[in-house]
Design a protein around this motif. Structure first.
Motif, PDB file in Angstrom:
ATOM      1  N   GLY A  98       0.793  -1.230   0.000  1.00 43.36           N
ATOM      2  CA  GLY A  98       0.000   0.000   0.000  1.00 43.36           C
ATOM      3  C   GLY A  98       0.816   1.266   0.000  1.00 43.36           C
ATOM      4  O   GLY A  98       0.962   1.935   1.006  1.00 43.36           O
TER       5      GLY A  98
ATOM      6  N   THR B 206      -5.399   0.447  -4.498  1.00 47.83           N
ATOM      7  CA  THR B 206      -5.228   1.462  -3.447  1.00 47.83           C
ATOM      8  C   THR B 206      -5.680   2.833  -3.971  1.00 47.83           C
ATOM      9  O   THR B 206      -6.421   3.559  -3.291  1.00 47.83           O
ATOM     10  CB  THR B 206      -3.743   1.536  -3.006  1.00 47.83           C
ATOM     11  OG1 THR B 206      -3.275   0.220  -2.735  1.00 47.83           O
ATOM     12  CG2 THR B 206      -3.589   2.416  -1.786  1.00 47.83           C
TER      13      THR B 206
ATOM     14  N   GLY C 105      -7.802  -4.994   6.475  1.00 51.89           N
ATOM     15  CA  GLY C 105      -6.744  -5.342   5.505  1.00 51.89           C
ATOM     16  C   GLY C 105      -5.953  -4.085   5.210  1.00 51.89           C
ATOM     17  O   GLY C 105      -5.713  -3.717   4.070  1.00 51.89           O
TER      18      GLY C 105
ATOM     19  N   ASP D 203      -5.209  -5.781  10.246  1.00 54.86           N
ATOM     20  CA  ASP D 203      -4.627  -6.614   9.196  1.00 54.86           C
ATOM     21  C   ASP D 203      -4.330  -7.991   9.777  1.00 54.86           C
ATOM     22  O   ASP D 203      -3.983  -8.117  10.955  1.00 54.86           O
ATOM     23  CB  ASP D 203      -3.344  -5.985   8.645  1.00 54.86           C
ATOM     24  CG  ASP D 203      -3.009  -6.517   7.248  1.00 54.86           C
ATOM     25  OD1 ASP D 203      -3.200  -5.770   6.273  1.00 54.86           O
ATOM     26  OD2 ASP D 203      -2.574  -7.684   7.139  1.00 54.86           O
ATOM     27  N   ILE D 204      -4.420  -9.001   8.939  1.00 55.44           N
ATOM     28  CA  ILE D 204      -4.150 -10.374   9.360  1.00 55.44           C
ATOM     29  C   ILE D 204      -2.650 -10.573   9.617  1.00 55.44           C
ATOM     30  O   ILE D 204      -2.252 -11.477  10.351  1.00 55.44           O
ATOM     31  CB  ILE D 204      -4.640 -11.337   8.242  1.00 55.44           C
ATOM     32  CG1 ILE D 204      -4.739 -12.768   8.726  1.00 55.44           C
ATOM     33  CG2 ILE D 204      -3.746 -11.275   7.017  1.00 55.44           C
ATOM     34  CD1 ILE D 204      -5.438 -13.695   7.729  1.00 55.44           C
TER      35      ILE D 204
ATOM     36  N   GLY E 273      -9.808 -11.252   9.443  1.00 50.51           N
ATOM     37  CA  GLY E 273     -11.224 -10.880   9.275  1.00 50.51           C
ATOM     38  C   GLY E 273     -11.721 -10.107  10.478  1.00 50.51           C
ATOM     39  O   GLY E 273     -11.057  -9.179  10.952  1.00 50.51           O
TER      40      GLY E 273
ATOM     41  N   ASN F 142      -9.676  -3.492   1.115  1.00 51.11           N
ATOM     42  CA  ASN F 142      -9.000  -3.784  -0.152  1.00 51.11           C
ATOM     43  C   ASN F 142      -8.270  -5.108   0.032  1.00 51.11           C
ATOM     44  O   ASN F 142      -7.110  -5.142   0.418  1.00 51.11           O
ATOM     45  CB  ASN F 142      -8.031  -2.631  -0.476  1.00 51.11           C
ATOM     46  CG  ASN F 142      -7.222  -2.893  -1.729  1.00 51.11           C
ATOM     47  OD1 ASN F 142      -7.512  -3.824  -2.478  1.00 51.11           O
ATOM     48  ND2 ASN F 142      -6.209  -2.079  -1.955  1.00 51.11           N
TER      49      ASN F 142
HETATM   50  C1  LIG Z   1      -4.073  -5.462  -1.177  1.00 50.81           C
HETATM   51  S1  LIG Z   1      -3.470  -5.184   0.443  1.00 50.81           S
HETATM   52  C2  LIG Z   1      -4.258  -3.627   0.799  1.00 50.81           C
HETATM   53  C3  LIG Z   1      -3.468  -2.695   1.681  1.00 50.81           C
HETATM   54  C4  LIG Z   1      -4.033  -1.284   1.838  1.00 50.81           C
HETATM   55  N1  LIG Z   1      -5.342  -1.313   2.491  1.00 50.81           N
HETATM   56  C5  LIG Z   1      -4.145  -0.602   0.502  1.00 50.81           C
HETATM   57  O1  LIG Z   1      -5.267  -0.362   0.069  1.00 50.81           O
HETATM   58  O2  LIG Z   1      -3.128  -0.286  -0.106  1.00 50.81           O
HETATM   59  C6  LIG Z   1      -4.406  -6.360   1.355  1.00 50.81           C
HETATM   60  C7  LIG Z   1      -4.080  -6.463   2.820  1.00 50.81           C
HETATM   61  O3  LIG Z   1      -5.091  -7.258   3.413  1.00 50.81           O
HETATM   62  C8  LIG Z   1      -4.518  -8.126   4.369  1.00 50.81           C
HETATM   63  N2  LIG Z   1      -5.449  -9.262   4.513  1.00 50.81           N
HETATM   64  C9  LIG Z   1      -5.632 -10.298   3.656  1.00 50.81           C
HETATM   65  N3  LIG Z   1      -6.597 -11.116   4.120  1.00 50.81           N
HETATM   66  C10 LIG Z   1      -7.043 -10.583   5.288  1.00 50.81           C
HETATM   67  C11 LIG Z   1      -8.034 -10.971   6.248  1.00 50.81           C
HETATM   68  N4  LIG Z   1      -8.774 -12.062   6.088  1.00 50.81           N
HETATM   69  N5  LIG Z   1      -8.216 -10.187   7.335  1.00 50.81           N
HETATM   70  C12 LIG Z   1      -7.476  -9.073   7.522  1.00 50.81           C
HETATM   71  N6  LIG Z   1      -6.517  -8.671   6.659  1.00 50.81           N
HETATM   72  C13 LIG Z   1      -6.310  -9.403   5.546  1.00 50.81           C
HETATM   73  C14 LIG Z   1      -3.149  -8.462   3.802  1.00 50.81           C
HETATM   74  O4  LIG Z   1      -2.252  -8.860   4.821  1.00 50.81           O
HETATM   75  C15 LIG Z   1      -2.763  -7.141   3.134  1.00 50.81           C
HETATM   76  O5  LIG Z   1      -1.990  -6.315   3.995  1.00 50.81           O
END
Ligand SMILES: C[S@@+](CC[C@H](N)C(=O)[O-])C[C@H]1O[C@@H](n2cnc3c(N)ncnc32)[C@H](O)[C@@H]1O
Length: 290
Positions: free
Chosen positions: A128, A135, A158, A180-181, A209, A227
């Motif tokens: 990100g 993003t 996330g 974030d996970i 989640g 995202n």
């Molecule tokens: C595509 S990146 C987006 C980062 C930022 N929000 C952006 O828009 O640039 C996705 C993020 O979601 C996190 N992620 C993936 N699955 C997830 C889940 N089930 N729960 C929480 N976070 C999650 C990943 O670790 C990652 O950091």
């Protein structure tokens, strides 16, 4: 010495089992562990342990922790690029401007203009920097929503680098929960939040989640942005419905154009209305209301 990523590639169910075992094994040592979908087409996931030294020893401990699995999974070793190297690679990239928002690296501080909401993010371990189509799509949607709505609370699920949470806090001056996970992402997010002076508004937590007690404490949210990727987003639809205020807005991204209909349908089943979709670089960002 740089960091090493020790990872295993597995199906969803195997990866979840591996994550559980490794999380239990390394919890006390505080080694960062992550689980993410590496190949959406083929449903392959990667579970990673990030190690600063003693790679051999940790790999051995991982094998021990996973001994109860039906087959011994292969552990792959990969050097994590030094932050300096990654930051260097960012130098050639242009900052991202979305309306009043300017997302830039430290070397581009001079580009800030009066009236800008400037967010400084360095390329790091967490996804990100604002350059990715998903993003940038979310930043545009946030900017549009905040022009017409006055949310009182927000969630960035996330959060990665927390660029979206920081944007919401900086523009709307409201409390934002950023989760974030991946514990590595949460650490980078907390640092970015502090660097951008929104520490009093943005709270960061590691959570897969909605599995964390903080959600029960903070819900409902007037604005949620997530995202992630199409498949996990579809699975999260019922929880999203439970955590978004009536009349609240949901922004989803990480969705390929061909996955758009399926994601919208999953959310319509939970009582969401589709408001608009914008495409960028093959990805779509969807706005929905409840
Ligand atoms: C595509 S990146 C987006 C980062 C930022 N929000 C952006 O828009 O640039 C996705 C993020 O979601 C996190 N992620 C993936 N699955 C997830 C889940 N089930 N729960 C929480 N976070 C999650 C990943 O670790 C990652 O950091």
């Amino acid at each position: 010495m740089g960091q090493t990523r020790l990872y295993l590639n597995a199906s969803r169910d195997e990866a979840q089992a591996i994550f559980k075992l490794l999380d239990a094994r390394f919890d006390e040592e505080g080694l960062p562990i992550s689980l993410f979908e590496a190949d959406e087409e083929n449903g392959r996931f990667e579970v990673s342990v990030y190690v600063d030294g003693n790679v051999e020893q940790v790999a051995g401990e991982m094998r021990e922790a996973l001994a109860s699995l039906p087959r011994e999974p292969e552990i792959v070793e990969e050097a994590v690029p030094d932050i300096d190297w990654v930051a260097h690679s960012l130098e050639g990239l242009t900052p991202v401007r979305v309306g009043r928002l300017l997302v830039h690296g430290s070397h581009d501080r001079p580009l800030r203009r009066i009236g800008d909401v400037a967010i400084e993010i360095e390329a790091g371990l967490a996804f990100g920097t604002g350059h990715h189509g998903t993003t940038a799509g979310c930043l545009k949607a946030i900017s549009d929503v905040l022009k017409r709505e006055r949310p009182r609370t927000a969630l960035d699920l996330g959060a990665g680098s927390a660029v979206l949470a920081i944007a919401i806090a900086a523009m709307a001056r409201i409390p934002v929960l950023a989760t974030d996970i991946d514990p590595v992402a949460t650490r980078v997010a907390a640092e970015n939040v502090r660097l951008n002076g929104v520490g009093s508004l943005v709270e960061t937590h590691t959570a897969p989640g909605f599995h964390h007690r903080i959600f029960a404490e903070k819900r409902p949210f007037d604005l949620i942005v997530a995202n992630i990727l199409a498949r996990p987003l579809m699975g999260l639809a019922p929880d999203m419905a439970r955590h978004l205020s009536p009349g609240g807005t949901l922004i989803l991204s990480g969705i390929l154009e061909r996955q758009r209909r399926a994601v919208i349908a999953a959310y319509q089943n939970q009582g969401f209305r589709h408001m608009r979709t914008e495409a960028r670089e093959g990805w779509v960002t969807i706005q929905m209301k409840r």
